[in-house]
Motif scaffolding. Structure first.
Motif, PDB file in Angstrom:
ATOM      1  N   SER A 132       0.849  -1.184   0.000  1.00 51.00           N
ATOM      2  CA  SER A 132       0.000   0.000   0.000  1.00 51.00           C
ATOM      3  C   SER A 132       0.883   1.232   0.000  1.00 51.00           C
ATOM      4  O   SER A 132       1.857   1.304   0.755  1.00 51.00           O
ATOM      5  CB  SER A 132      -0.902   0.032   1.244  1.00 51.00           C
TER       6      SER A 132
ATOM      7  N   GLN B 282       0.147   4.040   1.105  1.00 49.13           N
ATOM      8  CA  GLN B 282      -0.086   4.832   2.309  1.00 49.13           C
ATOM      9  C   GLN B 282       0.622   4.262   3.547  1.00 49.13           C
ATOM     10  O   GLN B 282       0.725   4.927   4.564  1.00 49.13           O
ATOM     11  CB  GLN B 282      -1.592   4.934   2.621  1.00 49.13           C
TER      12      GLN B 282
ATOM     13  N   THR C  16      -6.662  -3.192   7.920  1.00 50.98           N
ATOM     14  CA  THR C  16      -7.967  -2.518   7.842  1.00 50.98           C
ATOM     15  C   THR C  16      -8.323  -1.880   9.173  1.00 50.98           C
ATOM     16  O   THR C  16      -8.879  -0.774   9.226  1.00 50.98           O
ATOM     17  CB  THR C  16      -9.057  -3.519   7.424  1.00 50.98           C
TER      18      THR C  16
ATOM     19  N   GLU D 234      -8.248   3.867   6.199  1.00 51.30           N
ATOM     20  CA  GLU D 234      -8.283   4.752   5.032  1.00 51.30           C
ATOM     21  C   GLU D 234      -7.281   4.341   3.960  1.00 51.30           C
ATOM     22  O   GLU D 234      -7.287   4.913   2.859  1.00 51.30           O
ATOM     23  CB  GLU D 234      -8.003   6.203   5.467  1.00 51.30           C
ATOM     24  N   SER D 235      -6.424   3.384   4.254  1.00 53.40           N
ATOM     25  CA  SER D 235      -5.374   3.009   3.303  1.00 53.40           C
ATOM     26  C   SER D 235      -5.951   2.253   2.114  1.00 53.40           C
ATOM     27  O   SER D 235      -6.938   1.520   2.222  1.00 53.40           O
ATOM     28  CB  SER D 235      -4.311   2.150   3.993  1.00 53.40           C
ATOM     29  N   SER D 236      -5.289   2.444   0.965  1.00 55.06           N
ATOM     30  CA  SER D 236      -5.679   1.741  -0.253  1.00 55.06           C
ATOM     31  C   SER D 236      -4.755   0.536  -0.424  1.00 55.06           C
ATOM     32  O   SER D 236      -3.548   0.698  -0.616  1.00 55.06           O
ATOM     33  CB  SER D 236      -5.557   2.687  -1.454  1.00 55.06           C
TER      34      SER D 236
ATOM     35  N   LYS E  80      -3.230  -2.548  -2.359  1.00 55.93           N
ATOM     36  CA  LYS E  80      -3.053  -3.116  -3.687  1.00 55.93           C
ATOM     37  C   LYS E  80      -3.182  -4.627  -3.675  1.00 55.93           C
ATOM     38  O   LYS E  80      -3.607  -5.250  -4.650  1.00 55.93           O
ATOM     39  CB  LYS E  80      -1.673  -2.759  -4.233  1.00 55.93           C
TER      40      LYS E  80
END
Length: 715
Positions: free
Chosen positions: A543, A545, A577, A582-584, A586
């Motif tokens: 990620s 972030q 999570t 808020e992290s995206s 991959k």
């Protein structure tokens, strides 16, 4: 570029230090003001040239004819000293340019240091100077002093002209200069050149270092700095001063405890404080960094007043046991050794000193010793071939003839080519003896520990110069075109972070091995890759972030079965999570777990003063706890890389200490060098972490197990 800049100023710097004529622009008749005191100082110093006061209101100042404007002076002028208010300095400098004056010292304050309006005034000075080819020191400075009898220039508002000496002192702070001059005068310390360069709007410390490198009157250079604007230029100048000029460079750099830097995102950034990098850069360039003014002058006087010692073997002579023990401890702690006397020396001392005296090193001549005993002990120590330097300690007793002992030390030492350092411990009782020593150029230290530190630094200069002479310059290496394309593409896409997927190809292009990995977007993809490539595997969150994966539960090791992989995939997603909703995400990276080896952390950081910096240290999750790290300014060669590793406390773990397996240090050295080239070639990289780099057994190479690359648009 450095050489070209220096060549521009070389001729004009001669006009600053050796002018045949000086104009004081803005002089007045008011005693106790800066303009008057500068003129008064020039006259009192018996300046070997012509002086022209310039004042719109006065006809004569201090008995010297004054001129209304500098352009009214009928003869050529080499140097202008500007002391007008900052608001009109530019008008005075313009007239200096029209007059054809090649050099100036701008004493006036009220420029960059006071804010935007002052900055604009300073820029105007620079524009005028460039227009007319004027080189100037300042503004906002104390001025310049040259004690050379060919000049005798005191173009400053210091209280007194210092004695002539071999030490040159540079300072960014004018106020500190006055304190240093007073400190030096009290200790009979002389100067060759004394320079306050203030805002360094034109002539910088770099220009002055190159000038002093070639100055025959200067044997050692001392400098006080508050800011470093061009770190690489300072390092190159220091290298040339030390290697080509054979002169030590001692710097007192302010700002050790600055807390102003923003928190860094990478391990490297958090470990690499600006002062830590400054320490590393100074050491790499051969600069001796000092903690205090006292330490700076302790080292300087040891170097210029006494012969260079052949080695580190010290004889200690004392009239009190306790200080002798303290001196012995200080010698050992500073890397010196206590000399082992020849049998003839021991027998001579035994025959000529009282039975109660200690004739072993340290030699205790007993508390009632007078000058004759010091003569005996000093002569024996100087003659002994196993002695490289002599420390002489005195504590004041009722029967101690302090002045006579000081004179005896000066007399005996003058017959030998070995250095002597002294410590007359106390204050009021020993003061006159200290004055005798200082007048005879015998270094004196308040405490024995200072003697040991100073001798160690003098010896360190010999070793630093030898290493710098032998060190090969790191060659310039062009970045692989594909590597630069990877970064260009990432920046164009607005990426701030490259993880393994994007960053691994970049490192491999530079010859840095990275563990093979696969970005699994589903649990089944992870299982399939692991089954094909073999267990055990490691799984990590991917990620942009998430910078520190372990902190959010984003890494799991020792996954030996398909069920382990399935369970790990679920747990990592849940951990991340929950920790960073808020992290995206991959997906999850799956890679073969590397067994064995030592974990090392490598990194890159951009320093605003010194540019690209490489870090190495003890790796893994405890890197920031143990903080066992070393730094170098990039680029560098294998010698510097090896030195980096040897600075680490953990280095013996790599070389087979206590029966451990030897690791592939040569491979690690090559990777450090490659990383330094990478750092120099890619300004788009703001920070980079390889944590850990697994250093395998001897001959098996290294492997980067986790990487992180932070990008910057400011390049």
């Amino acid at each position: 570029m450095i050489t070209a800049r220096f060549d521009v100023h070389r001729k004009n710097l001669d006009k600053i230090f050796y002018p045949e004529s000086v104009a004081i622009v803005g002089a007045n008749n008011v005693r106790g003001t800066v303009p008057h005191d500068i003129l008064d100082n020039i006259l009192k110093a018996n300046f070997n040239g012509v002086v022209y006061p310039v004042s719109p209101r006065e006809r004569f100042i201090a008995g010297v004819k004054a001129y209304k404007y500098v352009i009214d002076i009928p003869d050529p002028v080499d140097l202008a000293i500007l002391v007008f208010p900052s608001q009109v300095c530019h008008l005075a400098l313009e007239q200096c340019g029209q007059k054809g004056i090649p050099a100036a010292i701008i004493i006036s304050a009220g420029f960059r240091e006071v804010g935007q309006a002052g900055k604009e005034r300073e820029e105007e000075l620079k524009r005028i100077a460039e227009k007319y080819g004027i080189s100037f020191i300042g503004p906002n400075c104390l001025g310049v002093i040259n004690t050379d009898s060919r000049s005798l220039l005191n173009a400053s508002f210091a209280r007194k002209m210092p004695e002539e000496g071999s030490i040159s002192f540079l300072s960014q702070s004018g106020a500190l200069c006055t304190a240093v001059l007073d400190y030096a005068q009290a200790r009979n310390i002389g100067f060759a050149k004394f320079i306050s360069f203030g805002n360094k709007a034109d002539i910088s410390e770099i220009d002055l270092l190159y000038y002093l490198k070639d100055d025959p009157k200067t044997r050692i250079i001392l400098m006080y700095l508050e800011e470093i604007t061009d770190g690489p230029a300072l390092m190159q100048a220091a290298h040339d001063v030390i290697v080509k000029g054979n002169k030590p460079l001692l710097i007192l750099k302010a700002g050790r405890t600055s807390e102003g830097a923003a928190a860094a995102a990478s391990h490297t950034g958090s470990l690499a404080g600006s002062d830590t990098i400054c320490d590393a850069a100074f050491a790499q360039a051969g600069i001796i960094r000092c903690e205090t003014i006292e330490e700076m002058f302790n080292i300087a006087t040891a170097y210029v007043y006494q012969p260079m010692p052949e080695g580190n073997r010290v004889a200690v002579i004392t009239n009190a046991g306790g200080p002798g023990v303290l001196a012995t401890d200080a010698c050992i702690q500073n890397g010196l050794t206590m000399a082992r006397f020849e049998e003839d020396t021991t027998q001579f001392l035994k025959k000529n000193l009282p039975a109660t005296a200690n004739v072993k090193n340290p030699v205790d001549v007993i508390g009632d010793a007078r000058a004759d005993r010091y003569n005996i002990a000093l002569t024996a120590a100087f003659k002994d071939p196993n002695v490289d330097a002599v420390f002489t300690i005195l504590t004041p007793q009722s029967m101690t003839d302090i002045d006579l002992i000081a004179r005896e030390i000066a007399k005996v030492s003058s017959h030998y080519s070995k250095p002597v350092y002294t410590s007359f411990m106390g204050d009021a009782d020993v003061r006159e003896g200290i004055v005798v020593l200082q007048r005879n150029r015998i270094p004196h230290y308040q405490l024995p520990e200072s003697m040991a530190r100073s001798l160690a630094k003098v010896l360190q200069f010999k070793e630093l110069r030898r290493k710098l002479q032998a060190k090969k310059t790191a060659p310039f290496v062009n970045a692989p075109q594909e590597a630069e394309r990877i970064l260009e593409k990432a920046v164009a896409e607005g990426k701030k972070l490259l993880t393994e997927t994007d960053g691994a190809p970049l490192l491999r292009l530079w010859g840095i091995p990275v563990a093979e990995s696969f970005l699994a977007r589903t649990p089944n993809e992870a299982v399939q890759w692991a089954s094909t490539h073999g267990f055990p595997v490691v799984m990590k969150i991917s990620s942009e972030q998430i910078l520190h994966k372990t902190d959010v539960g984003g890494v799991l090791l020792n996954l030996y079965t398909e069920d382990d992989v399935l369970d790990a995939y679920k747990r990592i997603i849940e951990n991340v999570t929950q920790a960073m909703p808020e992290s995206s995400i991959k997906g999850l990276l799956v890679e073969k777990q590397i067994s064995g080896g030592e974990e090392i952390i490598l990194g890159i950081k951009r320093d605003p003063s010194f540019g690209p910096v490489v870090m190495c240290g003890m790796g893994g999750i405890f890197a920031e706890i143990y903080r066992d790290v070393s730094f170098r300014i990039a680029p560098f060669g294998e010698e510097e890389a090896e030195a980096m590793l040897k600075e680490l406390k953990a280095y013996p773990l790599l070389t087979g200490a206590r029966g451990r397996i030897k690791r592939d240090v040569p491979s690690l050295v090559k990777i450090l060098v490659s990383l330094s080239y990478l750092a120099s070639a890619h300004p788009r990289i703001a920070e980079l972490d390889i944590n850990p780099l697994i250093v395998m057994d001897e001959g098996r190479g290294c492997m980067a197990a986790d990487i992180k690359i932070l990008l910057s648009n400011n390049f």
